[in-house]
Design an enzyme around this catalytic site. Sequence first.
Site, PDB file in Angstrom:
ATOM      1  N   GLN A 430       1.699  -0.393   5.331  1.00 10.26           N
ATOM      2  CA  GLN A 430       1.150   0.671   4.481  1.00 10.26           C
ATOM      3  C   GLN A 430       1.390   0.334   3.013  1.00 10.26           C
ATOM      4  OE1 GLN A 430       3.175   4.627   4.451  1.00 10.26           O
ATOM      5  NE2 GLN A 430       1.926   3.865   3.056  1.00 10.26           N
ATOM      6  N   CYS A 431       0.066   0.869   2.570  1.00 11.72           N
ATOM      7  CA  CYS A 431       0.787   1.380   0.803  1.00 11.72           C
ATOM      8  C   CYS A 431      -0.125   2.303   0.548  1.00 11.72           C
ATOM      9  CB  CYS A 431       0.227   0.101  -0.342  1.00 11.72           C
ATOM     10  SG  CYS A 431      -1.521  -0.498   0.199  1.00 11.72           S
ATOM     11  N   GLY A 432      -0.244   2.771  -0.737  1.00  9.72           N
ATOM     12  CA  GLY A 432      -1.364   2.772  -1.326  1.00  9.72           C
ATOM     13  C   GLY A 432      -3.338   3.284  -1.392  1.00  9.72           C
ATOM     14  N   GLY A 434      -3.973   0.041   0.637  1.00 10.53           N
ATOM     15  CA  GLY A 434      -3.882  -1.074   1.814  1.00 10.53           C
ATOM     16  C   GLY A 434      -4.020  -2.563   1.136  1.00 10.53           C
ATOM     17  N   TYR A 459      -2.071   5.341   2.115  1.00 12.80           N
ATOM     18  CA  TYR A 459      -1.817   6.394   2.124  1.00 12.80           C
ATOM     19  C   TYR A 459      -3.032   7.710   1.258  1.00 12.80           C
ATOM     20  CZ  TYR A 459       1.993  10.661   1.451  1.00 12.80           C
ATOM     21  OH  TYR A 459       1.886  11.858   0.838  1.00 12.80           O
TER      22      TYR A 459
END
Length: 468
Positions: A430-432, A434, A459
């Site tokens: 997971q990042c900010g 995708g 996120y």
Amino acid sequence: MLLRYFYDERLAHASYLVGCQATGEAIVVDPMRNIQPYLQVADQEGLRIVGALETHIHADFVTGSRELAAKLDSTLYLSDEGDQDWKYQNLESVNHKLLKDRDTFKIGNLLFEVMHTPGHTPESISFLLTDKGGSADKPMGMFTGDFVFVGDVGRPDLLEKAAGMKGTSEDGAKQMFRSLKKFRNLPDYLQVWPAHGAGSACGKALGAIPSTTVGYEKQFNWALQIEDEQIFIQTLLEGQPEPPKYFAVMKSVNKIGPKLLQENPELSRINSNQELSELIQSGRQVLDTRDADSFADGHLPGTINIPFNKSFTNWAGWLIDYHKPLYILISSEDVLDELMISLHSVGIDYIVGYGLIGQFLEGNSSLESYVNVTPTEVYEQIKNKEVYLVDVRNRSEWNDGHIDGAQHIMLGTLPDRRNEILTDKPIIVQCGSGVRSAIGASILQANGMKNVYNLLGGYTRWVRDIKE
């Protein structure tokens, strides 16, 4: 006088060609490694490039000054400020002029005055430009390098975080505070031409506008609003993004002097599945440059994915091992030249082969894939700790908020820290949004962690869709 602006979006790097049309002479300020655009414009304008100016030893790209010197026998104008650790080396074979504060020199009718502006680095200098071809007796603008940007100033922590020089961050911040006092004394009308724009890791809040003025920055640049030195130091140092680890390589390369592009290995084409399979099995680096969705749907085991888009160069610098041969997979030969320029711009020169990805996918039964999932689809599994969640965002993003139970491993450090992921559960990256997590998913799969998922929307979507 002629002034042309060049911008590399993948590096957020700005360089400039400045010419005296009366004498036909020109120089390039902070040139990129690919010098062809400068040569083309100079030829179109009837100018001869006689020099290259560097504001400091750059950490985020390989400079093209020596390429210009080799091709045109031009002169390098370089800083002689800073202590012995920040002196240029191996200058014996090139024409060069070392510069200190208040030195001046002329290119045709153009007068350049050196202003020592340490802070980002100890040797950093800026160049004030006066066009003496007319009636001007005052400078019209200044090339600030990584000293002052639009809305920001250069970060002083790179020497410590990227180059490993302990205790230099605070000293750099103090130097920056003093340099900004000198900047405040400049006339408001003076134009400011920086070396970077939004997206560069050389600052934390760079504006996307290509130029500004001293007066505007005095009014609106956050760094010029703080009068107290200690508050300034604290504010400047906090919240700086992680510097890409390749910055240390660039510092060394530009200090010692990069090799010429013509010295790079010859590129060969991979023509068979067997040849490619043998390369992967032998542990060679194989980079798939397709978009993330195409890679997710099917890719060769052992390959990593960095899509060839605006952020490609940054993540290549973070994730590619400079000391190992690199093979690249592309969708079309049309992108090969541009992709090579991008890799060379950050010193990734050990590129030995390429292949057209389509011929290796068709009818291949050994392809891998990973699944994109939404927050609502995996909410219960994450809540009940049935999956292992890896957050690959920057530290500042993590500190601003994160999903309970996630492990934070910033994407650029994932290859070196992947052994910290000890689990037999499915892994969700997971990042900010995708995008970075898709790269992370490819790295984990290439290193044997096959049960991997990518969180679509990251996120941001989690906060929007999950009401806790």
